[in-house]
Write an enzyme that holds these catalytic residues in place. Structure first.
Site, short mmCIF file in Angstrom:
data_model
loop_
_atom_site.label_atom_id
_atom_site.label_comp_id
_atom_site.label_asym_id
_atom_site.label_seq_id
_atom_site.Cartn_x
_atom_site.Cartn_y
_atom_site.Cartn_z
N GLY B 283 0.82 -1.22 0.00
CA GLY B 283 0.00 0.00 0.00
C GLY B 283 0.85 1.26 0.00
O GLY B 283 1.94 1.31 -0.58
N SER B 284 0.40 2.27 0.70
CA SER B 284 0.99 3.60 0.62
C SER B 284 2.41 3.67 1.16
O SER B 284 3.13 4.63 0.86
CB SER B 284 0.12 4.62 1.35
OG SER B 284 -1.14 4.69 0.73
N THR B 285 2.83 2.73 1.96
CA THR B 285 4.22 2.75 2.43
C THR B 285 5.17 2.64 1.25
O THR B 285 6.32 3.09 1.31
CB THR B 285 4.51 1.59 3.40
OG1 THR B 285 4.12 0.35 2.79
CG2 THR B 285 3.76 1.77 4.71
#
Lengths: 115, 574
Positions: B283-285
């Site tokens: 995801g956004s990491t």
């Protein structure tokens, strides 16, 4: 009994001697020496053997005792490891000493002390 | 006449002596080998020497796994007078199946195990019964004195002390001892004695492992993770704490876990180490990697704003949306507020080749090489098999899978100035004077130039200062990191509503990072954003770790000193 034909003289046994058989004597000394030597050797060997065995028993006994003590020490060390583990320490610190984790404000850094 | 009798007597005596001599010759010369062998068998016994398995220590010398001698109960069925009664007595004391034990004790064998590796109270109970044909033997048992601490890293051993998982398995050849043997003489009372000249083969104890794991940090990580999993309703969680300057793993925790002292009491799936074995979409990491690719491609203009199209973008027919509508954002704001649209535009601007190369150079798609078994390489399609829309999905951390270790390792590269290191758990091997360095700092790649690192760090700090990761803030320290809230995909079902992996990965302090940490929670609910559930766990762990390690607070503080009011959970979470 008195008689003119009987002459009384003190018995002097020193004149009665057994003739020494030097050869047999030498043989006897030789055999005796050999027997003594062999016997002494056997005795020495036996006593050394017995001593070795006795020492061996003792070493084995001490070795087992050492092993037992080492295992005992190991078990104690295990207990120490468990009791000084972070979870155990934290639980005791909280429960018995009502301690909490320190905050940054409570920390004193070496550089601050140096200044 | 007298002489004749004497001669007969002497003759008989001589014959008798000759017979004795002949017999002695027969026994001591002709049959020497045979009787020697029999005497040895009767008088000598071979004792097996079983040196202990190597101990596993943490970095401070705490014992994490040790071997101690315990007693096991065995039986000689040929001597057991009443198998049924004996079985009943033993079954009651040892909690065994009486019928099975009865059959074993009736077997036509001279040796059967009753129960192996007992605790001392059990041994005493058996001895107190004074049963004929029942005896105890010494055996080595593996103990983990700190229970489930670092269980999935340490692994466990089987009944015969063979490593079956974790470090116990991978380093089996190192920690296993080499048995020895010693021949002793035994007398009629079965007492034994050592005797010179008899065979002695000294065994060799196993070598110890000295880990990089710090028991205190491990404990903090496990405790905070346990609380987070319980409070967030997650089904599982993983934390990895690493020294970004060396690649040393300081803590690796997962929940649920197990106690290696009684591993069979836990389900098999708890024995795994998810930090290295399980993969998930980051995801956004993963936007950190996209940002790095864009910077390396020189397509980032700090003054230019990116149009985030009010929260939605269509790429080759695929509709992708943001968690909230954003207008125009700078690159810094794209990262801080975690805009998917902004990240996609950065990724597409970098180009698929550059994006893929950067992903590879950050270590994704292959194992990190850590010294733990069964490490997953993650899932990264080869560039040749990328669809046209793949770069868009990859840009915000979908369409690929990573392990928690790969993710934290990639952030460690940002923390240490741009070097991807090989993580390791075992620092040294050996006992006493033979102790030697095993693994240390090992550089694998340089995925990003130092100049780009500075920009990435700055933007990651924005996430914590005024972005989605405010709850990761640690008073007194400058923190950089990234939140992640990734939808979970299930085989055959695709992405399922309400199923997320919430994560936060970051490092502190920024000026000289001492710790990098990833927290990932599987299916938290109802709160499921990384900023809500994972970032606070990061802060709780890293704050304590920094203080424990004696890391001084930053002088260029981003938060006032002394401690500011705790940051509340922001509505801007992703």
């Amino acid at each position: 009994m008195r008689s003119p034909y009987i002459v009384r003289r003190p018995a002097e046994n020193i004149y009665l001697v057994r003739r020494r058989d030097r050869r047999r004597r030498r043989e006897l000394v030789g055999v005796a020496t050999a027997v003594v030597l062999v016997a002494a050797g056997l005795l020495a060997y036996t006593s050394i053997h017995v001593e070795m065995l006795s020492t061996g028993y003792r070493i084995d006994e001490l070795s087992r005792e050492l092993h037992r003590l080492q295992q005992e020490e190991r078990h104690r060390q295990l207990q120490i490891s468990r009791l000084t583990g972070p979870e155990h320490l934290e639980n005791r610190a909280r429960r018995e000493l009502e301690m909490e984790y320190p905050t940054l404000e409570q920390a004193i850094f070496r550089s601050e002390v140096a200044r | 006449m007298k002489h004749r009798r004497l001669r007969v007597l002497v003759t008989l005596l001589a014959v008798w002596m000759v017979l004795i001599v002949l017999r002695l010759y027969d026994l001591q010369v002709r049959r020497y080998d045979d009787y020697s062998r029999r005497a040895e068998q009767q008088q000598q016994r071979v004792v097996k020497l079983d040196p202990p398995r190597g101990t596993i220590y943490d970095v401070r010398g705490r014992e994490l796994a040790v071997s101690v001698e315990v007693r096991s109960v065995a039986a000689d069925p040929t001597v057991v007078a009443d198998p049924a009664a004996t079985a009943t007595a033993l079954a009651g004391v040892l909690g065994l199946d009486r019928d099975k034990l009865g059959r074993d004790l009736s077997a036509d064998r001279a040796f059967v195990w009753v129960k192996r590796k007992l605790d001392p109270p059990e041994v005493e109970s058996v001895r107190a019964l004074e049963l004929e044909g029942i005896f105890t033997l010494p055996e080595s048992k593996r103990y983990y004195p700190l229970g489930s601490l670092a269980a999935q890293v340490l692994g466990y051993v089987g009944t015969d002390n063979d490593g079956l998982a974790g470090l116990e398995f991978l380093y089996q050849d190192v920690v296993a001892s080499t048995p020895g043997r010693r021949t002793v003489v035994r007398d009629a009372r079965f007492d034994t004695a050592l005797y010179p000249g008899l065979e002695v083969e000294e065994g060799k104890p196993g070598q110890s492992l000295h880990l990089t794991i710090d028991g205190a940090i491990q404990h903090v990580a496990e405790r905070e993770l346990e609380r987070a999993v319980a409070s967030s309703g997650a089904r599982a969680g993983t934390v990895v704490v690493m020294d970004p300057q060396t690649g040393a793993i300081l803590a690796m925790a997962s929940r649920p876990t197990f106690d290696p002292n009684h591993f069979r009491a836990s389900p098999r799936e708890h024995w795994r180490n998810p930090a290295v074995m399980d993969v998930y979409e980051p995801g956004s990491t993963f936007k950190m990697v996209t940002l790095a690719a864009a910077l390396e491609a020189n397509v980032v203009d700090p003054l230019e704003k990116i149009d985030c199209q009010m929260g939605g973008i269509t790429v080759l027919g695929a509709k992708i949306s943001d968690h909230k509508p954003f207008g125009e954002l700078t690159t810094r704001e794209v990262i801080a507020r975690s805009s998917n649209v902004g990240a996609i535009k950065l990724g597409l601007a970098a180009g698929r080749d550059r994006l893929f190369t950067t992903i590879e150079r950050f270590g994704f798609g292959r194992p990190t090489g850590i010294d733990l078994p069964s490490e997953s390489a993650g899932l990264l399609r080869p560039l040749a098999r990328w669809s046209d829309v793949q770069p868009a999905y990859v840009s915000f951390g979908q369409a690929l899978s990573v392990t928690a270790l790969q993710l934290v390792n990639s952030f460690a590269a940002i923390a240490n100035g741009g070097e991807l290191l090989k993580p390791h758990v075992v620092a040294e091997i050996g006992n006493g004077e033979e102790r030697r360095r095993w693994r240390g700092r090992e550089s694998v790649a340089t995925p990003i130039a130092p100049s780009s690192v500075i920009q990435v760090r700055s933007m990651l700090e924005s996430v914590v200062l005024d972005g989605t990761g405010k709850t990761a803030a640690i008073p007194g320290y400058r923190v950089a990191g990234k939140t992640g809230t990734a939808e979970k995909a299930f085989k055959g079902r695709g992405y399922v509503d309400g199923k997320y992996v919430a994560s936060f990965v970051g490092f502190a302090p920024i000026r000289d990072p001492a710790v990098v940490c990833v927290v990932a929670l599987d299916e938290p609910w109802p709160a499921y954003h990384g900023g809500e559930v994972a970032a606070p766990v990061f802060a709780a762990i890293v704050a304590k770790a920094l203080l424990y390690l004696g890391v001084e607070p930053d002088r260029e503080r981003s938060l006032p000193w002394p401690r500011a009011e705790p940051a509340s959970a922001s509505a801007e979470v992703a």
